[in-house]
Design a protein around this motif. Structure first.
Motif, mmCIF file in Angstrom:
data_model
loop_
_atom_site.group_PDB
_atom_site.id
_atom_site.type_symbol
_atom_site.label_atom_id
_atom_site.label_comp_id
_atom_site.label_asym_id
_atom_site.label_seq_id
_atom_site.Cartn_x
_atom_site.Cartn_y
_atom_site.Cartn_z
ATOM 1 N N TRP A 31 -7.316 -24.924 -6.717
ATOM 2 C CA TRP A 31 -7.432 -24.570 -5.300
ATOM 3 C C TRP A 31 -8.880 -24.783 -4.877
ATOM 4 C CZ3 TRP A 31 -3.832 -23.295 -1.732
ATOM 5 C CH2 TRP A 31 -2.570 -22.903 -2.173
ATOM 6 N N LYS A 73 -3.164 -20.228 -10.019
ATOM 7 C CA LYS A 73 -3.395 -19.013 -9.251
ATOM 8 C C LYS A 73 -4.862 -18.940 -8.857
ATOM 9 C CE LYS A 73 -0.965 -15.636 -9.149
ATOM 10 N NZ LYS A 73 -0.128 -15.097 -8.114
ATOM 11 N N ALA A 74 -5.103 -18.341 -7.733
ATOM 12 C CA ALA A 74 -6.467 -18.030 -7.322
ATOM 13 C C ALA A 74 -6.413 -16.801 -6.436
ATOM 14 C CB ALA A 74 -7.100 -19.191 -6.563
ATOM 15 N N GLY A 79 -10.073 -18.839 -9.866
ATOM 16 C CA GLY A 79 -8.927 -19.737 -9.850
ATOM 17 C C GLY A 79 -8.675 -20.320 -11.225
#
Length: 184
Positions: A115, A147-148, A126
């Motif tokens: 991201w 994911k972040a 992230g």
């Protein structure tokens, strides 16, 4: 006996109108308000065709081209650019599940993505996602979820999943998706 009163009685083990119940009533009421409050979120996907990325290492924006579902006003999504706009200060949970196919050099390719914000900066906290073709000789396990978590203080802040590593090219699969939620 009302639903909240019954819930309080069950949780506290006290009769509905004893003095200790008022503390529980206030705590449970605040918790229910938080849970039942509609969170802001946007779910976007790649729906119409694959996105061809000629050079995986060239930091190419991954454009999800359809808003699947959304709620609230803290986040907006632009399907033409693939950017999510975080419109309110707070904590956001970003989750991308990007699939790749059509690798140019199947035996050596790996696609990596993260991201980033609109300035090209990787988001702190992230993770790095990766995908390999079925015939790959890479000794890694694909991690299709990136994911972040980002704390936003200046709004708007625009974010997007971006390819950042690999050899050759690949296509972003139809069905790839991402969700952005305001969690705090």
């Amino acid at each position: 006996m009302g639903l909240l009163t019954g819930l309080l009685s069950a949780i506290s083990g006290e009769a509905p109108n004893t003095p200790g119940t008022h503390r529980w009533r206030r705590a449970v009421s605040e918790l229910l308000d938080a849970v039942l409050a509609s969170p802001s979120y946007v779910l976007a996907a790649r729906e119409t065709s694959v996105q061809v990325i000629a050079d995986l290492a060239a930091a190419t924006d991954i454009v999800l081209n359809a808003s699947v579902n959304s709620h609230g006003s803290a986040i907006s999504f632009n399907p033409a650019t693939g950017f999510f706009s975080l419109l309110e200060p707070g904590l956001y949970d970003l989750d991308a599940r990007i699939g790749f196919e059509g690798f140019d050099t199947a035996a050596s390719d790996i696609a990596q993505f993260v991201w980033r914000d609109s300035t090209g900066t990787d988001l702190a906290n992230g993770s790095l996602g990766s995908s390999v073709p079925a015939t790959s000789t890479q000794n890694i396990a694909p991690q299709p979820t990136v994911k972040a978590y980002v704390e936003v203080t200046t709004v708007p802040r625009n974010v997007i999943p971006v390819s950042v590593g690999g050899q050759g090219g690949a296509d972003v699969s139809v069905g790839s998706f991402a969700s952005v939620r305001k969690i705090g």
